[in-house]
Each structure stands twice: as C-alpha cells, then as structure tokens.
Scaffold this motif. Structure first.
Motif, short mmCIF file in Angstrom:
data_model
loop_
_atom_site.label_atom_id
_atom_site.label_comp_id
_atom_site.label_asym_id
_atom_site.label_seq_id
_atom_site.Cartn_x
_atom_site.Cartn_y
_atom_site.Cartn_z
N CYS A 109 97.57 46.42 92.28
CA CYS A 109 97.53 46.59 93.91
C CYS A 109 98.77 46.59 94.72
N PHE A 110 98.44 47.34 95.97
CA PHE A 110 99.57 47.68 96.81
C PHE A 110 99.17 47.73 98.11
N PHE A 111 100.28 47.62 98.88
CA PHE A 111 100.16 47.77 100.42
C PHE A 111 100.95 49.13 100.90
N GLN A 112 100.15 49.66 101.82
CA GLN A 112 100.87 50.95 102.30
C GLN A 112 100.88 50.77 103.95
N SER A 113 101.94 50.73 104.38
CA SER A 113 102.15 50.61 105.78
C SER A 113 101.45 51.83 106.55
N ALA A 114 100.92 51.34 107.85
CA ALA A 114 100.29 52.49 108.60
C ALA A 114 101.40 53.31 109.47
N GLN A 115 102.72 52.52 109.68
CA GLN A 115 103.58 52.97 110.47
C GLN A 115 104.48 53.94 109.48
N LYS A 116 104.58 53.55 108.40
CA LYS A 116 105.29 54.41 107.55
C LYS A 116 104.78 56.02 107.25
N PHE A 117 103.47 55.93 106.98
CA PHE A 117 102.56 57.04 106.72
C PHE A 117 101.94 57.67 108.08
N LYS A 118 102.31 56.97 109.06
CA LYS A 118 101.80 57.62 110.52
C LYS A 118 100.13 57.74 110.45
N THR A 119 99.58 56.45 109.99
CA THR A 119 98.18 56.50 109.89
C THR A 119 97.78 55.70 110.84
N ALA A 179 96.69 50.42 108.11
CA ALA A 179 97.34 50.16 106.74
C ALA A 179 96.53 50.14 105.67
N THR A 180 96.56 50.09 104.56
CA THR A 180 95.97 50.18 103.42
C THR A 180 96.19 49.04 102.30
N LEU A 181 95.23 48.42 101.65
CA LEU A 181 95.38 47.79 100.39
C LEU A 181 94.68 48.50 99.59
N GLY A 182 95.46 48.96 98.60
CA GLY A 182 94.91 49.63 97.42
C GLY A 182 95.01 49.13 95.88
N PHE A 183 93.98 49.52 95.23
CA PHE A 183 93.98 49.18 93.73
C PHE A 183 94.25 50.34 92.82
N MET A 232 80.38 53.59 90.71
CA MET A 232 81.36 53.94 92.02
C MET A 232 81.73 52.45 92.63
N TRP A 233 83.06 52.46 93.05
CA TRP A 233 83.52 51.34 93.52
C TRP A 233 84.64 51.99 94.58
N PRO A 234 85.12 50.99 95.37
CA PRO A 234 86.07 51.20 96.40
C PRO A 234 87.32 51.02 95.65
N THR A 235 88.47 51.66 96.06
CA THR A 235 89.84 51.54 95.06
C THR A 235 90.86 51.12 96.31
N SER A 236 90.45 51.43 97.58
CA SER A 236 91.31 51.11 98.81
C SER A 236 90.55 50.56 99.98
N TYR A 237 91.47 49.72 100.69
CA TYR A 237 90.66 49.02 101.95
C TYR A 237 91.61 49.44 103.21
N ALA A 238 91.12 49.98 104.41
CA ALA A 238 91.70 49.97 105.40
C ALA A 238 91.82 48.49 105.92
N LEU A 239 93.02 48.17 106.72
CA LEU A 239 93.36 47.09 107.18
C LEU A 239 93.68 47.06 108.74
N THR A 240 93.29 46.47 109.51
CA THR A 240 93.63 46.34 110.94
C THR A 240 94.07 45.10 111.39
N LYS A 241 93.23 44.05 110.97
CA LYS A 241 93.67 42.70 110.82
C LYS A 241 93.03 41.69 109.74
N LEU A 242 93.28 40.55 109.75
CA LEU A 242 92.72 39.98 108.30
C LEU A 242 91.88 38.83 109.16
N THR A 243 90.61 38.58 108.81
CA THR A 243 89.80 37.48 109.28
C THR A 243 89.79 36.50 107.98
#
Length: 158
Positions: A103-113, A116-120, A131-142
């Motif tokens: 798994c990995f984290f992608q910064s929104a700022q770095k990629f100007k998106t 941010a994304t948590l990916g698998f 079928m299953w998701p491999t990435s999740y958009a993150l704006t905040k964490l509850t």
C-alpha cells in the motif's frame, strides 16, 4: 506526392502530450530511479539508512492537509500491520512486505489533484469476487474511515 506528406516531428507541446507524463509524474519517476540507485550503491558493509526515518521526513515535507493525512495513515498502517516495512516508493510513503509494496500514499499537492489517495498494489490480498477497489480518495479521516483502513491493511498484509 511530396506535397501531401506531413512531418512526424513533434513540437515541444506535442511531445509532452505524446509521452503522457505530467511534470509531477516525471518527477516521481526520477525519485524512484534515485531510490533504486541509492539502494544499489550501498555496499554490504555500508550503514543502511532507516527507511522509516526517510518516510517520516518525506511526510514532514508535505503541505498541511496531506501531512496530517499521511501522518495518521502511517500510524494506522504501522499499528494494523507492524510487519509491513515503510519505504519511499516514487517519492511517496509506501509499506512493503517481503520487498513488495502493498500500500502507498499519494499526496494531492504533489500531483495537483483534488484529493490524496491511499492505494493498494497487486500483491495486496484484497481480492473479492471479480472486482474490488485498489485505491481510495482521502479528504479527511473519520474514526470509521480509520477502522476500515486498518481492516484493509490487515487483509492486504494477510
């Protein structure tokens, strides 16, 4: 008929579009190449830098919104799957098992998106049906998000 032939040479703008990589993506590729070169340069007796320190330093460089998410994700992932090893992957925080990034984290700022994304990646044990998701958009964490992420990481590392 020479008059109807067109040139196959690209202009500068067309080359950027043709190669398909943005400046941020090119930068990530360069960072990955540097990571690989640094690993290859270390001799068997050379002191190896602590990958967790490198990941935490990269997180500390992020802008506030991404940094807060990345710090929290780091804590969740380390608690949920302590056997995953943090490492830099394309200049972003990632977590690996047996040398393979799960798994990995992608910064929104770095990629100007927008988010941010948590990916698998492929080795993650998340297969579910056809079928299953491999990435999740993150704006905040509850708290519910944190629980779900911990469960996904545990399954991925399983």
């Amino acid at each position: 008929m020479k008059g109807t032939q067109t040139s196959t040479r690209n202009t500068g703008a067309a080359e950027e579009q043709a190669d398909g990589f943005t400046d941020a993506e090119r930068d990530a590729i360069k960072q990955r190449a540097q990571e690989l070169r640094a690993t290859g340069r270390r001799g068997p007796r050379a002191a190896k830098p602590d990958p967790e320190v490198e990941v935490l330093a990269k997180i500390a460089e992020m802008e506030d919104a991404d940094r807060v998410l990345a710090e929290r994700l780091h804590a969740i992932i380390r608690a949920a799957a302590p056997d995953l090893l943090p490492k830099l992957w394309y200049g972003m925080p990632a977590y690996a098992k047996a040398g393979k990034v799960l798994c990995f984290f992608q910064s929104a700022q770095k990629f100007k998106t927008r988010y941010a994304t948590l990916g698998f990646s492929d080795p993650a044990n998340l297969d579910e049906g056809t079928m299953w998701p491999t990435s999740y958009a993150l704006t905040k964490l509850t708290p519910a998000d944190e629980t779900l992420i911990a469960e996904l990481v545990e399954r991925a590392a399983g």
